[in-house]
Design an enzyme around this catalytic site. Sequence first.
Site, PDB file in Angstrom:
ATOM      1  N   ASP A 124      36.606  63.909 -39.824  1.00 40.91           N
ATOM      2  CA  ASP A 124      35.467  64.804 -39.635  1.00 40.91           C
ATOM      3  C   ASP A 124      35.764  65.635 -38.385  1.00 40.91           C
ATOM      4  O   ASP A 124      35.706  65.128 -37.267  1.00 40.91           O
ATOM      5  CB  ASP A 124      34.190  63.965 -39.467  1.00 40.91           C
ATOM      6  CG  ASP A 124      32.985  64.802 -39.063  1.00 40.91           C
ATOM      7  OD1 ASP A 124      33.134  66.026 -38.865  1.00 40.91           O
ATOM      8  OD2 ASP A 124      31.892  64.222 -38.939  1.00 40.91           O
TER       9      ASP A 124
ATOM     10  N   LYS B 141      29.474  76.048 -36.472  1.00 38.92           N
ATOM     11  CA  LYS B 141      29.700  75.473 -35.136  1.00 38.92           C
ATOM     12  C   LYS B 141      30.877  76.154 -34.449  1.00 38.92           C
ATOM     13  O   LYS B 141      31.215  75.853 -33.318  1.00 38.92           O
ATOM     14  CB  LYS B 141      29.981  73.971 -35.252  1.00 38.92           C
ATOM     15  CG  LYS B 141      28.794  73.153 -35.766  1.00 38.92           C
ATOM     16  CD  LYS B 141      29.093  71.676 -35.653  1.00 38.92           C
ATOM     17  CE  LYS B 141      28.242  70.819 -36.561  1.00 38.92           C
ATOM     18  NZ  LYS B 141      26.860  70.657 -36.133  1.00 38.92           N
TER      19      LYS B 141
ATOM     20  N   CYS C 286      21.829  62.333 -35.454  1.00 36.72           N
ATOM     21  CA  CYS C 286      22.359  61.891 -36.760  1.00 36.72           C
ATOM     22  C   CYS C 286      23.445  60.843 -36.569  1.00 36.72           C
ATOM     23  O   CYS C 286      24.460  60.850 -37.276  1.00 36.72           O
ATOM     24  CB  CYS C 286      22.878  63.066 -37.573  1.00 36.72           C
ATOM     25  SG  CYS C 286      21.615  64.257 -37.974  1.00 36.72           S
TER      26      CYS C 286
END
Lengths: 405, 158
Positions: free
Chosen positions: A198, A224, A364
């Site tokens: 990720d 991002k 998260c």
Amino acid sequence: MTLGELCRADFPILSRTVNGHPLAYLDSAASSQKPRQVIEAIQRYYERSHANVHRSIHTLGEEATELYEGARDAVCGFIGARSREEVLFTRGTTEAINLVAQLVGRTLRPADEVLVTEMEHHSNLIPWQMACRDHGAVLRAVPVPDGRHLDLDAFRRLLGGRTRIVAVTHVSNVLGTINPVADLVREAHAAGALVLVDGAQAAPHLALDMVALGADFYAFSGHKLLGPTGIGVLYGRKEVLERLEPAWGGGEMIKEVWIDHAQWNDLPWRFEPGTPPIAGAVGLAAAVEYLDKLGMPRVTVHEQELTRRAQDALAAIPGVTVYGPPSGEGRGAVVAFNVEGIHPHDGAAVLDEAGIAVRAGHHCAQPLMKRLGIAGTLRASFSVYNTAAEVERLARAVATLPAQL
Amino acid sequence: MVYSTVIRDRFRHPRFRGRIVEPQAAFEDVNPLCGDRIRIECRIEHGTLSDARHHGDSCAICAASADVLLEIVVGRATEEAAAVLAAAVLERLEAKIRPTRMRCVTLPISVLRGALASLGGHPDEPVGEEAPPLRRRPDERLREEAPPPPGVPHVKAT
């Protein structure tokens, strides 16, 4: 002049005020702001070249296709992939990981294992919980016993003959920890497991080299990385992609169709059914070009300097706890912290009143919060356009928090 | 100051924070947005909510909301207590609450209803405020016909 001071003028939103103060945008890890170059590229595309890609035999269709496929080449160069066939466009990191979880998930057999870590964002955890649930596989997690780093001994113990895939973040979105992914990939491959990385918090901040990293999959988001929302990238190693059956069907991903079966298209289109996010890709290409011009090594130095300053300044305030690796160890462009007796949401509300945008909550990453024994944190995060003056403003404002609640 | 005097005071000096020994009704829930957790315990005597306490880990708005909510409902019939709406809490908080924080106000209300549900309350009725759509004008936010909170689990915690 520092990088931040140099490129601020390219970001129109940074000239606005919030609650009567100049905006200090310290929430780029959630979503970065966009330079004029990106905004204009998208506008130019819609005003001059928009049409559907690949199938339109007219000038606009050709221009749109050229821009879309050009974006793929730009991303391919930016991440150091060997070929454009390895670059798939998705809607974002989350969709990219879900796609891999489905592609690889259907190869899982009961008692196979998937290895994640305690510091994953939910988007690199829930898709694997689902894949394991659907295919009877077992989910295991590498712990973060010191609240800062992965336990690499535990990683080696957990990595076994039944491990089919390791899903690990490159940079923690809370701790900022930069994981030794190239080493993890080597060990995982030696054990016969695939690796998905990720890269949501790494791609905007570190120079990437997919060949050197060696991962089978690498996922990140455009928004991002100074690009627009709605576009993301899934890098997949060609040899791996070639042996996976597509998970999603539709137009564009086929070569020929009969009523009861179809022949799949070549890479990368095999995994891109439907009309892709063309404008998003155009914007992402502009963002990548912008970052390339600044130079990623320079971006990394600038952001790590801001991060170190923020970490030191915040840690010096009485009652403040800073999470993540110690100052001096390289880290991603995030600093998570708490102020004693102050709930992160209350802290963020007070900082917003001073024009300072930070993130508050569990980010998260609830398993990591549970490991740290907290409900949430404040988090300041940085991008190319941030300055040392903004870090000082943050520290001054944080020092006044207890008096304001 | 960002928060009203009432919110800061109730956060720092809560009147109803604590626990009830052997409560007749209790419930706790989490705000998925921020991870806030609040628990409310109730003593019921002859259909009246004779005492109630809250505790948990939450922001100032949520803690203050729980505190004034219990101040409003203690001493009332349980049916009446379960019918209290966000407007009453907001009035007592003397605060303007942004839509993004409205769940902090309503969480204690739905938790109280969860507790009273086992006694025949009305857990599924609208609490009067739930992150209103942005198209609404601020002065419309307190209307009582606001939609019910989505997906609040009514699982008894004890």
